[in-house]
Design a protein around this motif. Structure first.
Motif, mmCIF file in Angstrom:
data_model
loop_
_atom_site.group_PDB
_atom_site.id
_atom_site.type_symbol
_atom_site.label_atom_id
_atom_site.label_comp_id
_atom_site.label_asym_id
_atom_site.label_seq_id
_atom_site.Cartn_x
_atom_site.Cartn_y
_atom_site.Cartn_z
ATOM 1 N N SER A 2 41.409 -33.903 86.611
ATOM 2 C CA SER A 2 41.136 -34.062 85.188
ATOM 3 C C SER A 2 39.849 -33.328 84.806
ATOM 4 O O SER A 2 39.133 -32.800 85.652
ATOM 5 N N LEU A 3 39.556 -33.353 83.543
ATOM 6 C CA LEU A 3 38.371 -32.671 83.035
ATOM 7 C C LEU A 3 37.116 -33.469 83.344
ATOM 8 O O LEU A 3 37.102 -34.696 83.252
ATOM 9 N N ILE A 34 25.815 -35.090 72.728
ATOM 10 C CA ILE A 34 26.772 -34.017 72.959
ATOM 11 C C ILE A 34 27.725 -34.434 74.077
ATOM 12 O O ILE A 34 27.277 -34.888 75.133
ATOM 13 N N ASP A 35 29.018 -34.276 73.839
ATOM 14 C CA ASP A 35 30.041 -34.474 74.868
ATOM 15 C C ASP A 35 30.725 -33.136 75.101
ATOM 16 O O ASP A 35 31.197 -32.514 74.151
ATOM 17 N N ILE A 36 30.772 -32.723 76.363
ATOM 18 C CA ILE A 36 31.420 -31.470 76.740
ATOM 19 C C ILE A 36 32.418 -31.773 77.852
ATOM 20 O O ILE A 36 32.051 -32.379 78.857
ATOM 21 N N TRP A 90 34.528 -22.152 79.900
ATOM 22 C CA TRP A 90 35.268 -23.250 80.516
ATOM 23 C C TRP A 90 35.419 -24.462 79.604
ATOM 24 O O TRP A 90 36.220 -25.347 79.876
ATOM 25 N N VAL A 91 34.649 -24.521 78.523
ATOM 26 C CA VAL A 91 34.675 -25.707 77.652
ATOM 27 C C VAL A 91 36.052 -25.846 77.011
ATOM 28 O O VAL A 91 36.592 -24.896 76.453
ATOM 29 N N ARG A 92 36.617 -27.048 77.111
ATOM 30 C CA ARG A 92 37.926 -27.342 76.515
ATOM 31 C C ARG A 92 37.808 -28.248 75.294
ATOM 32 O O ARG A 92 38.652 -28.234 74.416
ATOM 33 N N TYR A 93 36.772 -29.066 75.286
ATOM 34 C CA TYR A 93 36.557 -29.984 74.166
ATOM 35 C C TYR A 93 35.053 -30.241 74.071
ATOM 36 O O TYR A 93 34.362 -30.327 75.085
ATOM 37 N N CYS A 94 34.585 -30.365 72.841
ATOM 38 C CA CYS A 94 33.178 -30.678 72.637
ATOM 39 C C CYS A 94 33.034 -31.494 71.358
ATOM 40 O O CYS A 94 33.721 -31.233 70.363
ATOM 41 N N ASP A 119 41.247 -23.728 73.422
ATOM 42 C CA ASP A 119 42.340 -23.356 74.325
ATOM 43 C C ASP A 119 41.781 -22.836 75.632
ATOM 44 O O ASP A 119 40.737 -22.193 75.665
ATOM 45 N N SER A 120 42.502 -23.068 76.690
ATOM 46 C CA SER A 120 42.089 -22.513 77.984
ATOM 47 C C SER A 120 42.228 -20.996 77.997
ATOM 48 O O SER A 120 41.569 -20.319 78.771
ATOM 49 N N ASP A 121 43.079 -20.458 77.109
ATOM 50 C CA ASP A 121 43.263 -19.016 77.047
ATOM 51 C C ASP A 121 42.290 -18.339 76.091
ATOM 52 O O ASP A 121 42.213 -17.119 76.025
ATOM 53 N N SER A 122 41.547 -19.125 75.343
ATOM 54 C CA SER A 122 40.660 -18.576 74.331
ATOM 55 C C SER A 122 39.423 -17.961 74.968
ATOM 56 O O SER A 122 38.670 -18.629 75.655
#
Length: 128
Positions: A2-3, A34-36, A90-94, A119-122
């Motif tokens: 998981s993340l 801050i949540d990353i 690598w950040v997926r959510y913040c 996005d992971s592709d972004s």
């Protein structure tokens, strides 16, 4: 895996925030959370600093930006911090929440939150 979830809790800084004359002349306290979230499978296996998202780098950039900046609106300050927090690919959510203590009479603080889902592709930061 998981993340990983990094939480930078209650970063207390001072900046110029607000549009009233007294707010533009005197720095005020702000409290930043801050949540990353990022995938940590590689760093969990390798135990290598190069394979992890360095939260100290993020925090230093936030501190510099906040302490050197002048902001009319809480929305702008939070948006800027969110953009800095999302710079690493690598950040997926913040999520960023900034409290402005004593902004209102009879209230402990006023806060504003913004979040980003990436996005992971972004490969492009949507805040630039």
């Amino acid at each position: 895996m998981s993340l990983a979830k990094i939480h930078i809790s209650n970063l207390r800084l001072r900046t110029f925030i607000g549009f009233n004359p007294e707010e533009r002349e005197k720095q005020q306290d702000v409290v930043i959370n801050i949540d990353i979230h990022y995938p940590a499978s590689l760093s969990a296996q390798s135990d290598s600093v190069e394979d992890a998202l360095n939260y100290k780098v993020v925090t230093k950039k936030v501190i510099q930006h906040v302490e050197e900046g002048r902001f009319l609106l809480l929305e702008k300050l939070v948006s800027d911090i969110l953009a800095i927090s999302c710079e690493h690919p690598w950040v997926r959510y913040c999520q960023v929440k900034v409290d402005k203590p004593h902004a209102l009479r009879f209230a402990d603080s006023v806060s504003l939150s913004l979040e980003a889902h990436l996005d992971s592709d972004s490969s492009v930061n949507p805040f630039k």
